[in-house]
Scaffold this motif. Structure first.
Motif, PDB file in Angstrom:
ATOM      1  N   SER A  61      -1.314  17.912  -9.261  1.00 47.30           N
ATOM      2  CA  SER A  61      -0.064  18.288  -9.923  1.00 47.30           C
ATOM      3  C   SER A  61       0.559  17.126 -10.674  1.00 47.30           C
ATOM      4  CB  SER A  61       0.958  18.788  -8.886  1.00 47.30           C
ATOM      5  OG  SER A  61       0.455  19.837  -8.117  1.00 47.30           O
ATOM      6  N   ALA A  62       0.155  15.897 -10.354  1.00 45.39           N
ATOM      7  CA  ALA A  62       0.869  14.733 -10.880  1.00 45.39           C
ATOM      8  C   ALA A  62      -0.017  13.716 -11.592  1.00 45.39           C
ATOM      9  CB  ALA A  62       1.608  14.030  -9.729  1.00 45.39           C
ATOM     10  N   GLY A 197       3.799  27.931  -7.296  1.00 46.07           N
ATOM     11  CA  GLY A 197       5.076  27.226  -7.225  1.00 46.07           C
ATOM     12  C   GLY A 197       5.388  26.676  -5.854  1.00 46.07           C
ATOM     13  N   ASN A 198       4.672  27.139  -4.842  1.00 44.00           N
ATOM     14  CA  ASN A 198       4.917  26.689  -3.471  1.00 44.00           C
ATOM     15  C   ASN A 198       3.839  25.719  -2.998  1.00 44.00           C
ATOM     16  OD1 ASN A 198       6.886  26.964  -1.419  1.00 44.00           O
ATOM     17  ND2 ASN A 198       5.521  28.233  -0.200  1.00 44.00           N
ATOM     18  N   LEU A 199       3.156  25.093  -3.966  1.00 41.28           N
ATOM     19  CA  LEU A 199       2.045  24.194  -3.638  1.00 41.28           C
ATOM     20  C   LEU A 199       2.062  23.015  -4.605  1.00 41.28           C
ATOM     21  CD1 LEU A 199      -1.518  25.459  -2.778  1.00 41.28           C
ATOM     22  CD2 LEU A 199      -1.214  23.416  -4.144  1.00 41.28           C
ATOM     23  N   LEU A 200       2.024  21.810  -4.081  1.00 40.40           N
ATOM     24  CA  LEU A 200       1.963  20.597  -4.887  1.00 40.40           C
ATOM     25  C   LEU A 200       0.781  19.761  -4.428  1.00 40.40           C
ATOM     26  CD1 LEU A 200       5.757  19.613  -4.957  1.00 40.40           C
ATOM     27  CD2 LEU A 200       4.410  20.467  -6.885  1.00 40.40           C
ATOM     28  N   THR A 298       9.417  16.720  -5.964  1.00 35.56           N
ATOM     29  CA  THR A 298       8.666  16.212  -7.109  1.00 35.56           C
ATOM     30  C   THR A 298       7.772  15.072  -6.645  1.00 35.56           C
ATOM     31  OG1 THR A 298      10.505  16.737  -8.609  1.00 35.56           O
ATOM     32  CG2 THR A 298       8.821  15.230  -9.432  1.00 35.56           C
ATOM     33  N   LEU A 299       6.489  15.137  -6.991  1.00 34.97           N
ATOM     34  CA  LEU A 299       5.555  14.069  -6.670  1.00 34.97           C
ATOM     35  C   LEU A 299       5.733  12.922  -7.663  1.00 34.97           C
ATOM     36  CD1 LEU A 299       2.299  16.106  -5.884  1.00 34.97           C
ATOM     37  CD2 LEU A 299       4.180  15.503  -4.356  1.00 34.97           C
ATOM     38  N   VAL A 312      13.072  14.234  -3.221  1.00 38.07           N
ATOM     39  CA  VAL A 312      13.592  15.405  -2.513  1.00 38.07           C
ATOM     40  C   VAL A 312      15.016  15.667  -2.978  1.00 38.07           C
ATOM     41  CG1 VAL A 312      14.106  16.438  -0.275  1.00 38.07           C
ATOM     42  CG2 VAL A 312      12.151  14.900  -0.510  1.00 38.07           C
ATOM     43  N   GLY A 313      15.280  16.872  -3.395  1.00 38.21           N
ATOM     44  CA  GLY A 313      16.595  17.219  -3.919  1.00 38.21           C
ATOM     45  C   GLY A 313      17.704  17.016  -2.906  1.00 38.21           C
TER      46      GLY A 313
END
Length: 362
Positions: A61-62, A197-200, A298-299, A312-313
């Motif tokens: 993802s990153a 959307g539930n996997l990074l 976010t990674l 982490v938000g």
């Protein structure tokens, strides 16, 4: 009988953007939970007829270049004037790197593709776009990432689109189906449940929100029997590694605190009784503050310490930056608990402002 709550702490906020009815109706689920369970069991039988990757490896993802991106573009993205969805799409198209190829899934309605082509031509983007038309009867949705995960088979270098056993919305299932046919890429079903959307995916690990792992557990209740001395959840984690990634470490994301579920609440305004929905889309027993982890995680790569950094938000921090009262609906302690869990799993955690907002619809 309870009295209506007087909503004194939160001001009325009317919608500042155009309401898109087609988007609002997407939350309707086509397949009930009983249907999900039936299909999960059926896929444990039928998946044996599909060639599974021998050494599956998720696409990060990153990390790496954005060589290509897939977008689903329903007709309603272009249908209305001052459309907030089109503002997002057009802004994204312009900001992607110049080398990124765009794969656009559009309905074959004779209107959507020509409109897109005209705009893309005007902005010198058409030459790197590939269109994949889907029958108009299939009502594609804007959520392109939820339908499948791209998996690299390290045994032979090939790629496939790996889908969960089922989709709660029928159109999601067809997105990967038509894309795989158009691109000539194998499509594989796995007897587990996930949404993109539930996997990074990091460099040597992948994160998944625990809610969908619980869904898989419930779906497979009729076929998942724990071995002596092991938990069924341990076997389920092995299934995720088996179908998604053989080498990366699998971490689950959630909160050990109670996460409020969706609820309706009445209040009075100017002599009228209103009803508001709090914690929208949070189902009973959820352990995630939001239904997809990519909305609050976010990674951010590895730092000098060698630990992987995850943003982490923090709803409390956002309220301070904006000079607003947070209120209980921001559930800051739940986000704090998620951050603490990631730290215990060995991640470097950095908190960043996560504003939470609402609109009041008369």
């Amino acid at each position: 009988m309870t009295n209506p709550v007087h909503r004194s702490t939160r001001p009325i906020r009317t919608r500042h953007y155009r309401h898109i009815e087609e988007l609002a109706s997407e939350s309707r689920q086509d397949l009930p939970e009983s249907g999900m369970r039936r299909r999960a069991i059926a896929m444990t039988l039928l998946q044996q007829y599909s060639p599974l990757p021998e050494r599956p490896s998720l696409v990060s993802s990153a990390d790496g270049a954005l060589e290509a991106m897939v977008f689903t573009v329903p007709a309603y993205v272009l249908r209305h004037r001052d459309n907030p969805l089109w503002k997002v799409y057009s802004d994204m198209f312009r900001k992607l790197p110049a080398y990124t190829e765009l794969h656009l899934l559009v309905p074959d309605d004779g209107k959507t593709r020509p409109q897109l082509e005209n705009w893309l031509r005007e902005h010198d983007l058409l030459q790197r776009c590939h269109f994949h038309e889907v029958p108009e009867a299939i009502k594609i949705l804007v959520w392109a990432e939820d339908d499948y995960e791209v998996v690299h088979d390290k045994a032979n270098g090939s790629y496939c689109l790996l889908q969960p056993h089922s989709h709660r919305r029928a159109a999601d299932d067809y997105t990967g189906y038509f894309l795989s046919k158009s691109l000539g890429i194998n499509r594989v079903k796995a007897p587990i449940y996930f949404e993109g959307g539930n996997l990074l995916v990091g460099d040597d690990f992948f994160l998944m929100g625990a809610d969908y792992i619980v869904d898989s557990m419930l779906d497979l209740g009729g076929v998942l029997f724990p071995e002596k001395g092991t938990l069924a959840t341990e076997q389920l984690a092995q299934l995720y590694r088996r179908y998604l990634d053989h080498e990366r470490t699998f971490f689950q994301v959630g909160s050990l605190l109670y996460v409020p579920q969706e609820e309706d609440q009445k209040f009075e305004l100017n002599g009228e009784t209103w009803t508001e929905t709090l914690h929208n889309k949070n189902i009973e027993g959820t352990v995630q503050p939001l239904f997809h982890i990519d909305m609050f995680l976010t990674l951010a790569g590895r730092g000098k310490s060698g630990k992987y950094t995850v943003l982490v938000g923090d709803t409390r921090l956002a309220a301070e930056v904006l000079g607003e009262e947070l209120g209980n609906y921001g559930i800051p302690d739940v986000f704090d608990d998620v951050a603490a869990l990631l730290e215990r799993q060995g991640f470097e955690v950095v908190r960043n402002p996560l504003p939470v907002t609402y609109v009041d619809d008369p």
